[in-house]
Design a protein around this motif. Structure first.
Motif, PDB file in Angstrom:
ATOM      1  N   ARG A  66      48.526  59.108  39.973  1.00  0.00           N
ATOM      2  CA  ARG A  66      48.737  58.951  38.522  1.00  0.00           C
ATOM      3  C   ARG A  66      47.581  59.599  37.760  1.00  0.00           C
ATOM      4  O   ARG A  66      46.432  59.203  37.906  1.00  0.00           O
ATOM      5  CB  ARG A  66      48.875  57.474  38.180  1.00  0.00           C
ATOM      6  CG  ARG A  66      49.234  57.213  36.736  1.00  0.00           C
ATOM      7  CD  ARG A  66      49.755  55.804  36.527  1.00  0.00           C
ATOM      8  NE  ARG A  66      48.956  54.786  37.138  1.00  0.00           N
ATOM      9  CZ  ARG A  66      48.089  53.996  36.478  1.00  0.00           C
ATOM     10  NH1 ARG A  66      47.899  54.139  35.188  1.00  0.00           N
ATOM     11  NH2 ARG A  66      47.420  53.069  37.133  1.00  0.00           N
ATOM     12  N   PRO A  67      47.888  60.593  36.906  1.00  0.00           N
ATOM     13  CA  PRO A  67      46.826  61.348  36.223  1.00  0.00           C
ATOM     14  C   PRO A  67      46.442  60.754  34.867  1.00  0.00           C
ATOM     15  O   PRO A  67      47.105  59.855  34.344  1.00  0.00           O
ATOM     16  CB  PRO A  67      47.466  62.722  36.034  1.00  0.00           C
ATOM     17  CG  PRO A  67      48.914  62.404  35.798  1.00  0.00           C
ATOM     18  CD  PRO A  67      49.197  61.210  36.716  1.00  0.00           C
ATOM     19  N   LEU A  68      45.405  61.325  34.295  1.00  0.00           N
ATOM     20  CA  LEU A  68      45.001  60.995  32.934  1.00  0.00           C
ATOM     21  C   LEU A  68      46.025  61.569  31.950  1.00  0.00           C
ATOM     22  O   LEU A  68      46.691  62.567  32.232  1.00  0.00           O
ATOM     23  CB  LEU A  68      43.635  61.602  32.610  1.00  0.00           C
ATOM     24  CG  LEU A  68      42.444  61.123  33.424  1.00  0.00           C
ATOM     25  CD1 LEU A  68      41.174  61.847  32.961  1.00  0.00           C
ATOM     26  CD2 LEU A  68      42.271  59.625  33.350  1.00  0.00           C
ATOM     27  N   ASP A  72      51.181  55.778  31.916  1.00  0.00           N
ATOM     28  CA  ASP A  72      51.687  54.420  32.075  1.00  0.00           C
ATOM     29  C   ASP A  72      52.085  54.176  33.530  1.00  0.00           C
ATOM     30  O   ASP A  72      52.814  54.979  34.127  1.00  0.00           O
ATOM     31  CB  ASP A  72      52.882  54.198  31.151  1.00  0.00           C
ATOM     32  CG  ASP A  72      53.440  52.806  31.260  1.00  0.00           C
ATOM     33  OD1 ASP A  72      54.441  52.634  31.995  1.00  0.00           O
ATOM     34  OD2 ASP A  72      52.867  51.885  30.647  1.00  0.00           O
ATOM     35  N   LYS A  73      51.611  53.065  34.068  1.00  0.00           N
ATOM     36  CA  LYS A  73      51.829  52.752  35.490  1.00  0.00           C
ATOM     37  C   LYS A  73      53.314  52.625  35.824  1.00  0.00           C
ATOM     38  O   LYS A  73      53.785  53.173  36.822  1.00  0.00           O
ATOM     39  CB  LYS A  73      51.078  51.468  35.839  1.00  0.00           C
ATOM     40  CG  LYS A  73      51.112  51.117  37.294  1.00  0.00           C
ATOM     41  CD  LYS A  73      50.248  49.911  37.584  1.00  0.00           C
ATOM     42  CE  LYS A  73      50.160  49.697  39.071  1.00  0.00           C
ATOM     43  NZ  LYS A  73      49.096  48.801  39.447  1.00  0.00           N
ATOM     44  N   ALA A  97      55.575  55.122  38.116  1.00  0.00           N
ATOM     45  CA  ALA A  97      56.200  54.587  39.332  1.00  0.00           C
ATOM     46  C   ALA A  97      57.631  55.097  39.484  1.00  0.00           C
ATOM     47  O   ALA A  97      58.112  55.286  40.606  1.00  0.00           O
ATOM     48  CB  ALA A  97      56.175  53.064  39.302  1.00  0.00           C
ATOM     49  N   ARG A  98      58.292  55.354  38.365  1.00  0.00           N
ATOM     50  CA  ARG A  98      59.672  55.860  38.422  1.00  0.00           C
ATOM     51  C   ARG A  98      59.754  57.258  39.016  1.00  0.00           C
ATOM     52  O   ARG A  98      60.830  57.693  39.415  1.00  0.00           O
ATOM     53  CB  ARG A  98      60.292  55.838  37.022  1.00  0.00           C
ATOM     54  CG  ARG A  98      60.622  54.440  36.578  1.00  0.00           C
ATOM     55  CD  ARG A  98      61.441  54.418  35.286  1.00  0.00           C
ATOM     56  NE  ARG A  98      61.016  53.236  34.570  1.00  0.00           N
ATOM     57  CZ  ARG A  98      60.429  53.221  33.393  1.00  0.00           C
ATOM     58  NH1 ARG A  98      60.228  54.345  32.735  1.00  0.00           N
ATOM     59  NH2 ARG A  98      60.061  52.100  32.831  1.00  0.00           N
ATOM     60  N   THR A  99      58.637  57.973  39.100  1.00  0.00           N
ATOM     61  CA  THR A  99      58.655  59.314  39.711  1.00  0.00           C
ATOM     62  C   THR A  99      58.757  59.219  41.227  1.00  0.00           C
ATOM     63  O   THR A  99      59.026  60.207  41.891  1.00  0.00           O
ATOM     64  CB  THR A  99      57.389  60.126  39.355  1.00  0.00           C
ATOM     65  OG1 THR A  99      56.252  59.534  40.001  1.00  0.00           O
ATOM     66  CG2 THR A  99      57.184  60.214  37.849  1.00  0.00           C
ATOM     67  N   GLY A 100      58.469  58.034  41.768  1.00  0.00           N
ATOM     68  CA  GLY A 100      58.495  57.850  43.214  1.00  0.00           C
ATOM     69  C   GLY A 100      57.209  58.257  43.907  1.00  0.00           C
ATOM     70  O   GLY A 100      57.087  58.126  45.121  1.00  0.00           O
ATOM     71  N   GLN A 101      56.239  58.739  43.138  1.00  0.00           N
ATOM     72  CA  GLN A 101      54.965  59.145  43.722  1.00  0.00           C
ATOM     73  C   GLN A 101      54.021  57.955  43.828  1.00  0.00           C
ATOM     74  O   GLN A 101      54.141  56.978  43.098  1.00  0.00           O
ATOM     75  CB  GLN A 101      54.308  60.219  42.845  1.00  0.00           C
ATOM     76  CG  GLN A 101      55.107  61.505  42.736  1.00  0.00           C
ATOM     77  CD  GLN A 101      54.385  62.490  41.855  1.00  0.00           C
ATOM     78  OE1 GLN A 101      53.380  63.064  42.266  1.00  0.00           O
ATOM     79  NE2 GLN A 101      54.882  62.683  40.643  1.00  0.00           N
ATOM     80  N   ARG A 120      43.255  59.779  38.777  1.00  0.00           N
ATOM     81  CA  ARG A 120      42.748  59.498  37.430  1.00  0.00           C
ATOM     82  C   ARG A 120      41.227  59.378  37.417  1.00  0.00           C
ATOM     83  O   ARG A 120      40.580  59.771  36.446  1.00  0.00           O
ATOM     84  CB  ARG A 120      43.432  58.272  36.830  1.00  0.00           C
ATOM     85  CG  ARG A 120      43.360  57.030  37.668  1.00  0.00           C
ATOM     86  CD  ARG A 120      44.406  56.008  37.199  1.00  0.00           C
ATOM     87  NE  ARG A 120      44.477  54.849  38.047  1.00  0.00           N
ATOM     88  CZ  ARG A 120      45.215  54.745  39.146  1.00  0.00           C
ATOM     89  NH1 ARG A 120      45.939  55.778  39.545  1.00  0.00           N
ATOM     90  NH2 ARG A 120      45.240  53.639  39.837  1.00  0.00           N
ATOM     91  N   ALA A 121      40.643  58.862  38.483  1.00  0.00           N
ATOM     92  CA  ALA A 121      39.183  58.787  38.582  1.00  0.00           C
ATOM     93  C   ALA A 121      38.597  60.170  38.872  1.00  0.00           C
ATOM     94  O   ALA A 121      37.575  60.543  38.302  1.00  0.00           O
ATOM     95  CB  ALA A 121      38.767  57.791  39.659  1.00  0.00           C
TER      96      ALA A 121
END
Length: 168
Positions: free
Chosen positions: A27-29, A13-14, A18-22, A61-62
């Protein structure tokens, strides 16, 4: 050349990521996305038996989706900057022209960039008229050089259809 367009599989989930700060680029699968893509890749191989080139956006993710496809096709992938979601279609067309002598080139990317690209290649349209769900694919035939309005749609398959083909 035939251009196989594949949208990346389901990712985390985007907003939660985003809450991870990264950076969203990292963002992975999800585990389910990976599993579904492995099944879909088997189905894809049933309708497109070989790839001459497998290219992916640099976003994780790609890349992970391309790794799953690469494992199914026994082919390594290359990172292609013009597959970033914000890249102009002309940049990707220029890259594709360098590989126009190959029979099947697969690209892995993101929405809405890919559906916009496909619409642009099919009709020169600036507005998208196709919808690629996560893990979906479509195959385009490009007779000469990739450019606006240069392609013909051979087929488009939803993720569920690809997974079904993979179970055969």
């Amino acid at each position: 050349m035939r251009l196989l367009v594949v949208r990346h599989a389901a990712a985390e989930d985007k907003d939660e990521f985003a809450r991870t700060g990264q950076s969203d680029d990292l963002r992975p699968l999800t585990a389910d996305g990976k599993r579904d893509m492995r099944e879909g890749a088997r189905g894809l191989r049933n309708v497109v038996p070989k790839l001459d080139l497998l290219a992916t956006s640099p976003l994780i993710r790609a890349v992970e989706t391309a790794e799953i496809l690469g494992a199914e096709y026994e082919r390594k992938h290359v990172i292609v900057e013009p597959l970033r979601p914000e890249s102009p279609y002309d940049d990707l067309a220029r890259w594709a022209r360098e590989h126009a002598k190959k029979d099947v080139v697969a690209i892995v990317g993101h929405e809405p960039h890919l559906s916009g690209l496909v619409s642009w290649l099919l009709a020169g349209a600036n507005n998208s008229f196709i919808d690629l769900k996560k893990g979906a694919a479509c195959l385009l035939e490009i007779e000469n050089a990739p450019a606006a309005g240069s392609a013909m749609l051979l087929w488009s398959l939803a993720p569920r259809q690809l997974r079904g083909l993979g179970r055969r």
